[in-house]
Design a protein around this motif. Sequence first.
Motif, PDB file in Angstrom:
ATOM      1  N   GLN A 162     -15.009  -1.963  -3.530  1.00  0.00           N
ATOM      2  CA  GLN A 162     -13.746  -2.682  -3.603  1.00  0.00           C
ATOM      3  C   GLN A 162     -12.658  -1.770  -4.163  1.00  0.00           C
ATOM      4  O   GLN A 162     -12.908  -0.943  -5.036  1.00  0.00           O
ATOM      5  N   ARG A 163     -11.432  -1.943  -3.668  1.00  0.00           N
ATOM      6  CA  ARG A 163     -10.334  -1.099  -4.139  1.00  0.00           C
ATOM      7  C   ARG A 163      -9.769  -1.591  -5.464  1.00  0.00           C
ATOM      8  O   ARG A 163      -9.181  -0.826  -6.212  1.00  0.00           O
ATOM      9  N   HIS A 164      -9.913  -2.879  -5.772  1.00  0.00           N
ATOM     10  CA  HIS A 164      -9.437  -3.446  -7.037  1.00  0.00           C
ATOM     11  C   HIS A 164      -7.976  -3.088  -7.311  1.00  0.00           C
ATOM     12  O   HIS A 164      -7.605  -2.722  -8.431  1.00  0.00           O
ATOM     13  N   GLY A 165      -7.144  -3.186  -6.296  1.00  0.00           N
ATOM     14  CA  GLY A 165      -5.725  -2.916  -6.496  1.00  0.00           C
ATOM     15  C   GLY A 165      -5.349  -1.458  -6.438  1.00  0.00           C
ATOM     16  O   GLY A 165      -4.174  -1.112  -6.602  1.00  0.00           O
ATOM     17  N   MET A 166      -6.313  -0.571  -6.231  1.00  0.00           N
ATOM     18  CA  MET A 166      -5.997   0.858  -6.147  1.00  0.00           C
ATOM     19  C   MET A 166      -5.166   1.135  -4.896  1.00  0.00           C
ATOM     20  O   MET A 166      -5.532   0.708  -3.804  1.00  0.00           O
ATOM     21  N   PRO A 167      -4.038   1.832  -5.034  1.00  0.00           N
ATOM     22  CA  PRO A 167      -3.232   2.173  -3.858  1.00  0.00           C
ATOM     23  C   PRO A 167      -4.076   2.907  -2.816  1.00  0.00           C
ATOM     24  O   PRO A 167      -4.983   3.672  -3.161  1.00  0.00           O
ATOM     25  N   LEU A 168      -3.763   2.672  -1.551  1.00  0.00           N
ATOM     26  CA  LEU A 168      -4.566   3.216  -0.462  1.00  0.00           C
ATOM     27  C   LEU A 168      -4.700   4.734  -0.548  1.00  0.00           C
ATOM     28  O   LEU A 168      -5.796   5.271  -0.352  1.00  0.00           O
ATOM     29  N   ILE A 169      -3.611   5.440  -0.850  1.00  0.00           N
ATOM     30  CA  ILE A 169      -3.675   6.901  -0.886  1.00  0.00           C
ATOM     31  C   ILE A 169      -4.620   7.373  -1.983  1.00  0.00           C
ATOM     32  O   ILE A 169      -5.353   8.358  -1.822  1.00  0.00           O
ATOM     33  N   LYS A 170      -4.658   6.655  -3.127  1.00  0.00           N
ATOM     34  CA  LYS A 170      -5.566   7.018  -4.205  1.00  0.00           C
ATOM     35  C   LYS A 170      -7.005   6.702  -3.814  1.00  0.00           C
ATOM     36  O   LYS A 170      -7.932   7.450  -4.143  1.00  0.00           O
ATOM     37  N   TRP A 171      -7.198   5.591  -3.120  1.00  0.00           N
ATOM     38  CA  TRP A 171      -8.542   5.203  -2.678  1.00  0.00           C
ATOM     39  C   TRP A 171      -9.106   6.251  -1.721  1.00  0.00           C
ATOM     40  O   TRP A 171     -10.256   6.663  -1.842  1.00  0.00           O
ATOM     41  N   ILE A 172      -8.267   6.698  -0.788  1.00  0.00           N
ATOM     42  CA  ILE A 172      -8.701   7.733   0.159  1.00  0.00           C
ATOM     43  C   ILE A 172      -9.012   9.027  -0.592  1.00  0.00           C
ATOM     44  O   ILE A 172     -10.041   9.665  -0.352  1.00  0.00           O
ATOM     45  N   GLY A 173      -8.124   9.413  -1.507  1.00  0.00           N
ATOM     46  CA  GLY A 173      -8.329  10.641  -2.270  1.00  0.00           C
ATOM     47  C   GLY A 173      -9.591  10.599  -3.110  1.00  0.00           C
ATOM     48  O   GLY A 173     -10.359  11.572  -3.148  1.00  0.00           O
ATOM     49  N   ASN A 174      -9.833   9.474  -3.771  1.00  0.00           N
ATOM     50  CA  ASN A 174     -11.037   9.353  -4.597  1.00  0.00           C
ATOM     51  C   ASN A 174     -12.301   9.463  -3.764  1.00  0.00           C
ATOM     52  O   ASN A 174     -13.269  10.123  -4.163  1.00  0.00           O
ATOM     53  N   ASN A 175     -12.310   8.809  -2.614  1.00  0.00           N
ATOM     54  CA  ASN A 175     -13.492   8.886  -1.769  1.00  0.00           C
ATOM     55  C   ASN A 175     -13.692  10.291  -1.221  1.00  0.00           C
ATOM     56  O   ASN A 175     -14.833  10.750  -1.063  1.00  0.00           O
ATOM     57  N   ALA A 176     -12.593  10.986  -0.940  1.00  0.00           N
ATOM     58  CA  ALA A 176     -12.719  12.374  -0.488  1.00  0.00           C
ATOM     59  C   ALA A 176     -13.358  13.225  -1.579  1.00  0.00           C
ATOM     60  O   ALA A 176     -14.235  14.065  -1.304  1.00  0.00           O
ATOM     61  N   PHE A 177     -12.963  13.000  -2.828  1.00  0.00           N
ATOM     62  CA  PHE A 177     -13.552  13.772  -3.919  1.00  0.00           C
ATOM     63  C   PHE A 177     -14.982  13.350  -4.230  1.00  0.00           C
ATOM     64  O   PHE A 177     -15.762  14.153  -4.746  1.00  0.00           O
ATOM     65  N   ASN A 178     -15.326  12.123  -3.908  1.00  0.00           N
ATOM     66  CA  ASN A 178     -16.736  11.738  -4.021  1.00  0.00           C
ATOM     67  C   ASN A 178     -17.590  12.585  -3.086  1.00  0.00           C
ATOM     68  O   ASN A 178     -18.679  13.050  -3.460  1.00  0.00           O
ATOM     69  N   VAL A 179     -17.084  12.794  -1.880  1.00  0.00           N
ATOM     70  CA  VAL A 179     -17.802  13.609  -0.897  1.00  0.00           C
ATOM     71  C   VAL A 179     -17.860  15.068  -1.367  1.00  0.00           C
ATOM     72  O   VAL A 179     -18.909  15.717  -1.293  1.00  0.00           O
ATOM     73  N   ILE A 180     -16.742  15.578  -1.858  1.00  0.00           N
ATOM     74  CA  ILE A 180     -16.699  16.964  -2.335  1.00  0.00           C
ATOM     75  C   ILE A 180     -17.661  17.158  -3.505  1.00  0.00           C
ATOM     76  O   ILE A 180     -18.389  18.159  -3.571  1.00  0.00           O
ATOM     77  N   THR A 181     -17.675  16.198  -4.424  1.00  0.00           N
ATOM     78  CA  THR A 181     -18.584  16.279  -5.574  1.00  0.00           C
ATOM     79  C   THR A 181     -20.031  16.301  -5.112  1.00  0.00           C
ATOM     80  O   THR A 181     -20.853  17.069  -5.630  1.00  0.00           O
TER      81      THR A 181
END
Length: 230
Positions: free
Chosen positions: A122-141
Amino acid sequence: MKLCVIMPAYNEASVIADVIRQIPKKIMDINNVEVIVVNDNSTDNTSRVAKEAGAVVLNHRLNLGAGGATMTGLEYARRNNFDVAVTMDSDGQHDPSEIKKLVKRVLSGYDLVIGSRLLGSQRHGMPLIKWIGNNAFNVITFLFYGVWVTDSQSGFKAFSKKAMEKCQVESVGYEICSALIGKAKAEHLRICEEPIKIIYTDYSKRKGQHYLNGFNIVIRLALSKIRGSL
């Protein structure tokens, strides 16, 4: 048992007192709760305001970045023999009442507990651009360190005494979030996530890092991997 709450801070004078005052004085059976603000060479009154609110303030003479401030706080926790350390942002986006949830997981046997804003997808109010960025860094991590978590960039974490001793990294910027996870994996520490809510205000959104900074984070992580220093 001793617990410290570490808050890296840069120019947070307008909000940091409110955050400090919301931190519980007792968490579970822990009566010794100390708030540590690492003032990263702020140009405003962050240091004075934090002291007046009851925090211990550690001042950087140079601006080292979020990672450098976090490591200063963890070093203080190690040297002062704290049993548990919690890191959280100083801009008000984390709910201090949820510190208990992370500490509880440490006391149950985990070493690094990550407060996840995205557990359950769930995004829990997280702005879309931040949600995309966080998931990208999950993959990088995951690609860099072989650890999959849902919110690799969360600054809300809890550390056992063992994690404080083992998770010593050289990162000074925002890449520290991924680097700490990688170091914990390399040291065979127990890692878990705990769902948290996120409090977005106009202020906290303005304080967030620009998405273009993501390129710098990836470069610094890659260089750290090449050097073998995490």
